[in-house]
Design an enzyme around this catalytic site. Structure first.
Site, PDB file in Angstrom:
ATOM      1  N   HIS A  15       5.945  14.280   8.794  1.00 35.80           N
ATOM      2  CA  HIS A  15       5.136  15.266   7.788  1.00 35.80           C
ATOM      3  C   HIS A  15       6.037  16.175   7.078  1.00 35.80           C
ATOM      4  O   HIS A  15       7.154  16.624   7.502  1.00 35.80           O
ATOM      5  CB  HIS A  15       4.024  15.845   8.826  1.00 35.80           C
ATOM      6  CG  HIS A  15       3.179  14.829   9.281  1.00 35.80           C
ATOM      7  ND1 HIS A  15       2.207  15.009  10.219  1.00 35.80           N
ATOM      8  CD2 HIS A  15       3.014  13.455   8.889  1.00 35.80           C
ATOM      9  CE1 HIS A  15       1.578  14.087  10.563  1.00 35.80           C
ATOM     10  NE2 HIS A  15       2.006  12.853   9.825  1.00 35.80           N
TER      11      HIS A  15
ATOM     12  N   SER B 160      -1.573  15.041  12.767  1.00 35.86           N
ATOM     13  CA  SER B 160      -2.852  15.098  12.406  1.00 35.86           C
ATOM     14  C   SER B 160      -3.867  15.647  13.371  1.00 35.86           C
ATOM     15  O   SER B 160      -5.142  15.950  13.168  1.00 35.86           O
ATOM     16  CB  SER B 160      -3.226  13.785  11.917  1.00 35.86           C
ATOM     17  OG  SER B 160      -2.445  13.479  10.642  1.00 35.86           O
TER      18      SER B 160
ATOM     19  N   PHE C 146     -14.521  -2.490  11.678  1.00 40.94           N
ATOM     20  CA  PHE C 146     -14.266  -3.721  10.576  1.00 40.94           C
ATOM     21  C   PHE C 146     -12.812  -4.131  10.872  1.00 40.94           C
ATOM     22  O   PHE C 146     -12.581  -4.964  10.392  1.00 40.94           O
ATOM     23  CB  PHE C 146     -14.277  -2.942   9.465  1.00 40.94           C
ATOM     24  CG  PHE C 146     -15.689  -2.399   9.043  1.00 40.94           C
ATOM     25  CD1 PHE C 146     -16.725  -3.139   8.719  1.00 40.94           C
ATOM     26  CD2 PHE C 146     -15.671  -1.002   8.631  1.00 40.94           C
ATOM     27  CE1 PHE C 146     -17.805  -2.685   8.570  1.00 40.94           C
ATOM     28  CE2 PHE C 146     -16.930  -0.485   8.404  1.00 40.94           C
ATOM     29  CZ  PHE C 146     -18.136  -1.378   8.542  1.00 40.94           C
TER      30      PHE C 146
ATOM     31  N   THR D 128      -7.635  12.185  13.495  1.00 41.18           N
ATOM     32  CA  THR D 128      -8.867  13.037  12.630  1.00 41.18           C
ATOM     33  C   THR D 128      -9.889  12.601  13.250  1.00 41.18           C
ATOM     34  O   THR D 128     -10.756  13.752  13.506  1.00 41.18           O
ATOM     35  CB  THR D 128      -8.395  12.453  11.265  1.00 41.18           C
ATOM     36  OG1 THR D 128      -7.387  13.083  10.713  1.00 41.18           O
ATOM     37  CG2 THR D 128      -9.722  13.305  10.197  1.00 41.18           C
TER      38      THR D 128
END
Length: 605
Positions: free
Chosen positions: A491, A119, A306, A183
């Site tokens: 992946h 990624s 969060f 990402t």
């Protein structure tokens, strides 16, 4: 007809009695007759829409990139069916919201040194326009993995976030992973190792070799373009604050690549101090309640962390009653803040936990996260205009999940497919490798020999696997069967889809190198290498792009939904098949010919 159906069911019951216990697979039955008139109508309707398609050549004031991490094409298919079945429909006939976008292409996901990429390298490609090496972030292919001494200012590459900021636009990054994960990191950071999310993951010898080396979290808070990003929401609090603590509903991250700060710094406090020093209207939030209390119309900068680690899965937020916003709520809040800027914005929204569900070979979680991202796309469509906002939806790489087994139409996608030749059921969704490897090898001698003699050339070996039930297969924690054992599923190297709507969306139209995505988005918005190259383009669509209709939300303030969509929904009305086991269609380990014949006759009724 009715009597024949009853006789067929009785016959099936008798065969079950002879052949053994059946397995149960829930199925949603269609009621629409799909004859030749039906399919000709569908085909002509789609052809009419295609012939009426017009290009939108406006300048994109705003660009929103939705990135489904690991959202392979089989994931899209399965998520589409899963979405429909959540609404008690078969699912195959439906669409994810972004699948109705008018322009579609494919992206080649290999990187500089791997056929199958990770990624970090893929994010560098679609955000900076430059492909790079495996596990490196924001640098070109001359930087070697894990070697800080090969990284210089000259081989760092900058993302579309910086290009947008240079053009006077606001910027935002929203993710369901840690804000320092691969990402989001590629939008602002430059490191030869994606795992350097905080200083705790960098070896002392690396600091000795490269004294100016900064971890990813520090780059976000201290350096450009990270320091100027207006909206940042996700997880990873412990990567920013050395005083992060383990809480009952927010445990410290137990990910294998977790990080804990060693330098004693509280980067979130430093971020707030920097904002206050420039007299910027800002907010730092830790919960959904905090976010709802922010005046989004009067906020310039927002930092939301969060969770200590990755943001919990969407189903966990509900089941555990967590005070954490959904991905759709985060995306909506980001857009409302970014719309305050007069020059437009760039926003990256990552559905990052699709990937994590796949790595654990827990397909139910992956599909649920894909549908959660689809809801975020719906929110973006509701809050923006097709005239000035380009929305692109794509993935960074694939996974090894496959869809197989000849299940019937409407059969529950996360459940059982059929029976193998060993008489045991298997699921529709399975993986090529991963932790779901669950086979046992038995020999003839296992039961009748105690001498351990393995010299018998005629010894027979048999592979046995778990006799899974429908209830087990559809649970959130069920681990799909995998062919090769791996602690974490890998992946896949497949091409992935690109969907686009809005100004210059037609630039996505064929098979593209993944790094092309950044160049096309920049051209649409006249930023980056395309800054100033917008002669002859204006802000009028000629003719207007009117093809898009949402299947679930009213767009652009429309008071009524599309009549075409309404008609199709009426055509595709599904109801659950009612049986004695609470809605599950029964199948059994019967001889193939008998079972196939009786089932086909029964389904025709």
């Amino acid at each position: 007809m009715r009597s024949f159906t009853i006789l067929s069911l009785v016959a099936l019951h008798l065969v079950w009695g002879v052949s053994g216990s059946p397995f149960h697979a829930k199925r949603y039955r269609k009621t629409q007759l799909e004859d030749q008139d039906y399919w000709n109508s569908i085909g002509q309707s789609e052809l009419k829409r295609a012939l009426g398609q017009k290009w939108n050549t406006n300048v994109a004031k705003n660009v929103i990139l939705f990135l489904g991490d690991g959202m392979s094409i089989p994931t899209l298919t399965a998520a589409r069916i899963y979405k429909g079945q959540l609404a008690k429909r078969g699912g195959e006939e439906g669409t994810l919201t972004f699948e109705t976008f008018p322009h579609v292409g494919l992206s080649k996901t290999y990187n500089v040194n791997k056929q199958v990429a990770d990624s970090a390298s893929t994010a560098t490609a679609y955000l900076t326009g430059v492909k790079t090496n495996y596990k490196t972030v924001g640098v070109d292919g001359s930087v070697e993995y894990n070697d800080c001494q090969t990284m210089f200012d000259s081989n760092k590459v900058y993302s579309i976030v910086k290009w947008a900021q240079d053009a006077g636009k606001m910027t935002g990054v929203v993710t369901s992973t840690r804000l320092t994960h691969a990402t989001p990191a590629a939008s602002y950071a430059h490191v030869p190792n994606r795992d350097w999310e905080c200083d705790g993951n960098i070896k002392p010898e690396d600091f000795e070799k490269c004294p100016d080396l900064k971890d990813i979290a520090r780059q976000l808070i201290e350096d450009e373009p990270g320091n100027s990003i207006n909206v940042l929401m996700g997880g990873g609090y412990q990567n920013f604050d050395a005083n992060a603590t383990d809480l009952p509903k927010d445990p410290l991250d137990d990910d294998p690549n977790r990080c804990l700060r060693r330098d004693g710094r509280q980067l979130t406090q430093e971020w707030q101090e920097r904002r206050a020093a420039t007299k910027s209207k800002h907010a730092f939030v830790r919960s959904r309640t905090d976010l709802h209390n922010v005046d989004l119309s009067d906020t310039e900068y927002l930092l939301g962390l969060f969770s200590n680690g990755h943001v919990p899965y969407e189903y966990e937020k509900v089941e555990k009653n967590l005070d954490i916003p959904t991905l759709a709520e985060m995306a909506a809040a980001a857009i409302k803040i970014l719309k305050n800027g007069p020059n437009g914005y760039f926003l990256l929204v990552e559905g990052g936990r699709i990937d994590h569900g796949h790595h654990d070979t827990k397909a139910h979680r992956a599909l649920d996260e894909a549908v959660a991202m689809d809801r975020a796309v719906e929110e973006a469509l509701r809050l923006t205009s097709r005239e000035d906002t380009l929305i692109v939806v794509t993935a960074d790489h694939a996974h090894t999940m496959s869809i197989s087994g000849y299940p019937a139409r409407g059969q529950e996608i996360i459940g059982l497919a059929a029976l193998g030749d060993d008489g045991l059921p298997y699921t529709t969704l399975m993986y090529a490798n991963g932790p779901g490897y669950n086979y046992t090898i038995k020999s003839d001698d296992d039961d009748d020999s105690e001498d351990g003699d393995d010299d018998d050339e005629n010894e027979h070996f048999e592979v046995s696997r778990w006799n899974v039930t429908q209830e087990e297969a559809t649970a959130w924690d069920y681990t799909q069967l995998a062919a090769v054992p791996k602690n974490s599923e890998t992946h896949g190297g497949d091409d992935v889809a690109i969907y686009a709507i809005g100004p210059m969306a037609h630039l996505f139209h064929t098979l593209h190198e993944q790094n092309y995505i950044a160049h096309a988005m920049a051209y649409a918005a006249c930023i980056g290498k395309s800054f100033g190259n917008c002669d002859g383009r204006d802000n009028k669509i000629t003719p207007p792009e009117t093809h898009f209709q949402s299947t679930t939300l009213e767009l652009e303030g429309a008071s009524q939904r599309s009549s075409v969509v309404t008609e199709r929904e009426r055509e595709f009305t599904y109801s659950q098949l009612t049986t004695t086991d609470g809605g599950a269609a029964q199948m059994s380990s019967v001889p193939a010919l008998v079972f196939a014949t009786l089932t086909a006759l029964w389904l025709r009724q």
